[in-house]
Design a protein around this motif. Structure first.
Motif, PDB file in Angstrom:
ATOM      1  N   ARG A 156      -1.428  -7.885  -0.614  1.00 18.93           N
ATOM      2  CA  ARG A 156      -2.796  -8.344  -0.263  1.00 18.93           C
ATOM      3  C   ARG A 156      -3.148  -7.928   1.171  1.00 18.93           C
ATOM      4  O   ARG A 156      -4.308  -7.626   1.466  1.00 18.93           O
ATOM      5  CB  ARG A 156      -2.922  -9.859  -0.382  1.00 18.93           C
ATOM      6  CG  ARG A 156      -2.950 -10.384  -1.776  1.00 18.93           C
ATOM      7  CD  ARG A 156      -3.182 -11.897  -1.799  1.00 18.93           C
ATOM      8  NE  ARG A 156      -2.815 -12.452  -3.085  1.00 18.93           N
ATOM      9  CZ  ARG A 156      -3.569 -12.389  -4.173  1.00 18.93           C
ATOM     10  NH1 ARG A 156      -4.737 -11.791  -4.124  1.00 18.93           N
ATOM     11  NH2 ARG A 156      -3.157 -12.922  -5.306  1.00 18.93           N
ATOM     12  N   GLN A 157      -2.152  -7.936   2.048  1.00 16.11           N
ATOM     13  CA  GLN A 157      -2.387  -7.626   3.465  1.00 16.11           C
ATOM     14  C   GLN A 157      -2.297  -6.138   3.774  1.00 16.11           C
ATOM     15  O   GLN A 157      -2.992  -5.653   4.668  1.00 16.11           O
ATOM     16  CB  GLN A 157      -1.389  -8.393   4.324  1.00 16.11           C
ATOM     17  CG  GLN A 157      -1.423  -9.905   4.135  1.00 16.11           C
ATOM     18  CD  GLN A 157      -2.816 -10.477   4.319  1.00 16.11           C
ATOM     19  OE1 GLN A 157      -3.521 -10.159   5.265  1.00 16.11           O
ATOM     20  NE2 GLN A 157      -3.236 -11.315   3.383  1.00 16.11           N
ATOM     21  N   SER A 158      -1.448  -5.409   3.060  1.00 14.51           N
ATOM     22  CA  SER A 158      -1.132  -4.038   3.470  1.00 14.51           C
ATOM     23  C   SER A 158      -1.927  -2.936   2.782  1.00 14.51           C
ATOM     24  O   SER A 158      -2.208  -1.912   3.398  1.00 14.51           O
ATOM     25  CB  SER A 158       0.362  -3.771   3.258  1.00 14.51           C
ATOM     26  OG  SER A 158       0.693  -3.827   1.879  1.00 14.51           O
ATOM     27  N   VAL A 159      -2.317  -3.121   1.545  1.00 10.52           N
ATOM     28  CA  VAL A 159      -2.912  -2.017   0.768  1.00 10.52           C
ATOM     29  C   VAL A 159      -4.201  -1.491   1.394  1.00 10.52           C
ATOM     30  O   VAL A 159      -4.400  -0.287   1.480  1.00 10.52           O
ATOM     31  CB  VAL A 159      -3.131  -2.421  -0.709  1.00 10.52           C
ATOM     32  CG1 VAL A 159      -3.888  -1.354  -1.466  1.00 10.52           C
ATOM     33  CG2 VAL A 159      -1.791  -2.693  -1.375  1.00 10.52           C
ATOM     34  N   LEU A 160      -5.064  -2.363   1.843  1.00 12.90           N
ATOM     35  CA  LEU A 160      -6.357  -1.937   2.387  1.00 12.90           C
ATOM     36  C   LEU A 160      -6.440  -2.051   3.900  1.00 12.90           C
ATOM     37  O   LEU A 160      -7.515  -1.868   4.477  1.00 12.90           O
ATOM     38  CB  LEU A 160      -7.489  -2.750   1.737  1.00 12.90           C
ATOM     39  CG  LEU A 160      -7.596  -2.632   0.222  1.00 12.90           C
ATOM     40  CD1 LEU A 160      -8.728  -3.501  -0.314  1.00 12.90           C
ATOM     41  CD2 LEU A 160      -7.767  -1.192  -0.226  1.00 12.90           C
ATOM     42  N   ALA A 161      -5.315  -2.321   4.551  1.00 12.38           N
ATOM     43  CA  ALA A 161      -5.326  -2.451   6.014  1.00 12.38           C
ATOM     44  C   ALA A 161      -5.741  -1.129   6.653  1.00 12.38           C
ATOM     45  O   ALA A 161      -5.417  -0.053   6.162  1.00 12.38           O
ATOM     46  CB  ALA A 161      -3.929  -2.858   6.503  1.00 12.38           C
ATOM     47  N   PRO A 162      -6.465  -1.219   7.783  1.00 10.87           N
ATOM     48  CA  PRO A 162      -6.903   0.027   8.453  1.00 10.87           C
ATOM     49  C   PRO A 162      -5.730   0.838   8.977  1.00 10.87           C
ATOM     50  O   PRO A 162      -4.652   0.415   9.147  1.00 10.87           O
ATOM     51  CB  PRO A 162      -7.781  -0.467   9.617  1.00 10.87           C
ATOM     52  CG  PRO A 162      -7.795  -1.948   9.566  1.00 10.87           C
ATOM     53  CD  PRO A 162      -6.944  -2.402   8.438  1.00 10.87           C
ATOM     54  N   LEU A 179     -10.132   4.490   3.953  1.00 12.92           N
ATOM     55  CA  LEU A 179      -8.838   5.145   4.179  1.00 12.92           C
ATOM     56  C   LEU A 179      -8.916   6.613   3.774  1.00 12.92           C
ATOM     57  O   LEU A 179      -9.656   6.968   2.852  1.00 12.92           O
ATOM     58  CB  LEU A 179      -7.739   4.465   3.356  1.00 12.92           C
ATOM     59  CG  LEU A 179      -7.437   3.003   3.665  1.00 12.92           C
ATOM     60  CD1 LEU A 179      -6.418   2.450   2.666  1.00 12.92           C
ATOM     61  CD2 LEU A 179      -6.906   2.858   5.082  1.00 12.92           C
ATOM     62  N   ALA A 180      -8.152   7.434   4.457  1.00 11.84           N
ATOM     63  CA  ALA A 180      -8.040   8.836   4.044  1.00 11.84           C
ATOM     64  C   ALA A 180      -7.423   8.858   2.646  1.00 11.84           C
ATOM     65  O   ALA A 180      -6.583   8.028   2.306  1.00 11.84           O
ATOM     66  CB  ALA A 180      -7.149   9.602   5.025  1.00 11.84           C
ATOM     67  N   ARG A 181      -7.852   9.811   1.821  1.00 11.99           N
ATOM     68  CA  ARG A 181      -7.389   9.875   0.430  1.00 11.99           C
ATOM     69  C   ARG A 181      -5.866   9.899   0.335  1.00 11.99           C
ATOM     70  O   ARG A 181      -5.278   9.218  -0.498  1.00 11.99           O
ATOM     71  CB  ARG A 181      -7.993  11.083  -0.280  1.00 11.99           C
ATOM     72  CG  ARG A 181      -7.624  11.110  -1.769  1.00 11.99           C
ATOM     73  CD  ARG A 181      -8.487  12.028  -2.585  1.00 11.99           C
ATOM     74  NE  ARG A 181      -9.893  11.692  -2.577  1.00 11.99           N
ATOM     75  CZ  ARG A 181     -10.469  10.732  -3.316  1.00 11.99           C
ATOM     76  NH1 ARG A 181      -9.731   9.984  -4.100  1.00 11.99           N
ATOM     77  NH2 ARG A 181     -11.759  10.529  -3.255  1.00 11.99           N
ATOM     78  N   LYS A 182      -5.207  10.660   1.198  1.00 10.52           N
ATOM     79  CA  LYS A 182      -3.745  10.753   1.148  1.00 10.52           C
ATOM     80  C   LYS A 182      -3.098   9.393   1.437  1.00 10.52           C
ATOM     81  O   LYS A 182      -2.157   8.990   0.754  1.00 10.52           O
ATOM     82  CB  LYS A 182      -3.250  11.799   2.154  1.00 10.52           C
ATOM     83  CG  LYS A 182      -1.762  12.012   2.125  1.00 10.52           C
ATOM     84  CD  LYS A 182      -1.337  13.110   3.097  1.00 10.52           C
ATOM     85  CE  LYS A 182       0.172  13.274   3.072  1.00 10.52           C
ATOM     86  NZ  LYS A 182       0.618  14.318   3.981  1.00 10.52           N
ATOM     87  N   GLU A 216      -6.135   3.646  -5.503  1.00 11.02           N
ATOM     88  CA  GLU A 216      -6.497   4.693  -4.539  1.00 11.02           C
ATOM     89  C   GLU A 216      -8.003   4.665  -4.271  1.00 11.02           C
ATOM     90  O   GLU A 216      -8.437   4.755  -3.112  1.00 11.02           O
ATOM     91  CB  GLU A 216      -6.090   6.063  -5.075  1.00 11.02           C
ATOM     92  CG  GLU A 216      -6.519   7.210  -4.184  1.00 11.02           C
ATOM     93  CD  GLU A 216      -6.246   8.583  -4.799  1.00 11.02           C
ATOM     94  OE1 GLU A 216      -6.609   9.583  -4.152  1.00 11.02           O
ATOM     95  OE2 GLU A 216      -5.686   8.662  -5.910  1.00 11.02           O
ATOM     96  N   ALA A 217      -8.806   4.540  -5.317  1.00 14.51           N
ATOM     97  CA  ALA A 217     -10.263   4.504  -5.157  1.00 14.51           C
ATOM     98  C   ALA A 217     -10.687   3.331  -4.271  1.00 14.51           C
ATOM     99  O   ALA A 217     -11.610   3.471  -3.460  1.00 14.51           O
ATOM    100  CB  ALA A 217     -10.946   4.426  -6.525  1.00 14.51           C
ATOM    101  N   LEU A 218      -9.994   2.195  -4.400  1.00 15.75           N
ATOM    102  CA  LEU A 218     -10.297   1.059  -3.517  1.00 15.75           C
ATOM    103  C   LEU A 218     -10.024   1.413  -2.060  1.00 15.75           C
ATOM    104  O   LEU A 218     -10.812   1.072  -1.171  1.00 15.75           O
ATOM    105  CB  LEU A 218      -9.440  -0.153  -3.888  1.00 15.75           C
ATOM    106  CG  LEU A 218      -9.831  -0.982  -5.079  1.00 15.75           C
ATOM    107  CD1 LEU A 218      -8.886  -2.175  -5.213  1.00 15.75           C
ATOM    108  CD2 LEU A 218     -11.258  -1.457  -4.972  1.00 15.75           C
ATOM    109  N   GLY A 219      -8.894   2.068  -1.833  1.00 13.11           N
ATOM    110  CA  GLY A 219      -8.556   2.464  -0.463  1.00 13.11           C
ATOM    111  C   GLY A 219      -9.578   3.412   0.121  1.00 13.11           C
ATOM    112  O   GLY A 219     -10.000   3.258   1.279  1.00 13.11           O
ATOM    113  N   VAL A 220      -9.988   4.388  -0.662  1.00 15.33           N
ATOM    114  CA  VAL A 220     -10.997   5.345  -0.204  1.00 15.33           C
ATOM    115  C   VAL A 220     -12.313   4.620   0.061  1.00 15.33           C
ATOM    116  O   VAL A 220     -12.987   4.872   1.068  1.00 15.33           O
ATOM    117  CB  VAL A 220     -11.166   6.492  -1.231  1.00 15.33           C
ATOM    118  CG1 VAL A 220     -12.375   7.354  -0.916  1.00 15.33           C
ATOM    119  CG2 VAL A 220      -9.893   7.338  -1.304  1.00 15.33           C
TER     120      VAL A 220
END
Length: 186
Positions: A180-186, A140-143, A132-136
């Motif tokens: 690899r493609q989806s977790v951090l995608a905008p 990415l929005a936290r949710k 989650e911290a990587l996404g933020v």
């Protein structure tokens, strides 16, 4: 008493492999003794509370490994994509491309899984929080970041279960590739 032939981390590493292979319920004291080279009396000397204590210490050993191999690198100054790739590479190696079972899943499937709920929950929560911290960090929005982090864990754990049941490691390989493609995608 003679000095043990294996260090405590070596003993715990062997026990982790045994529980990954046979599960908590399937690993007998004879299996545990054979895996570690310790006699039953020596096992009780090292683990006075028996098999449950062994499993809890193995979980602690796994948490230490996860902290060093996954979570510390995810808190580095590297770009989020690089940290995600490093984490997924580590997971791929740890599970040998889906050939090895997950200790967390094996303990969750135990007849008495509730006795492991707290350390299992802590391991899953730490993993989800780190992703989650990587996404933020990526904006990415936290949710959204939280949902993707949970999905990552579900996809990896689910793929490992399918691999264990079918022997088809392509499921795990595909899950890692797609994540690899989806977790951090905008």
């Amino acid at each position: 008493m003679p000095a043990p032939l294996l260090t405590r981390p070596e003993i715990l590493g062997r026990l982790m492999e045994l529980f990954r292979e046979k599960g908590f319920d399937g690993a007998s004291l004879a299996d545990i003794a054979k895996s570690t080279g310790l006699g039953k009396s020596s096992l009780y000397h090292h683990f006075p509370k028996g098999k449950e204590e062994i499993a809890l210490e193995v979980l602690g050993h796994l948490e230490t490994q996860l902290e060093e191999a996954l979570f510390q690198p995810m808190r580095s100054a590297a770009p989020p994509r690089k940290k995600l790739d490093r984490m997924l590479d580590t997971i791929d190696r740890f599970y040998e491309g889906g050939k090895k079972a997950c200790l967390l899943e094996r303990l969750c499937a135990s007849v008495d899984a509730r006795r492991f709920r707290r350390p299992l929950g802590r391991a899953f929560d730490t993993w989800i929080d780190a992703v989650e911290a990587l996404g933020v960090e990526c904006g990415l929005a936290r949710k959204v970041a939280r949902q993707r982090a949970e999905d990552l864990v579900v996809r990896i754990e689910g793929a490992l279960v399918v691999c264990a049941g079918t022997g088809n490691t392509a499921v795990f390989t595909r899950a890692i590739r797609d994540l690899r493609q989806s977790v951090l995608a905008p």
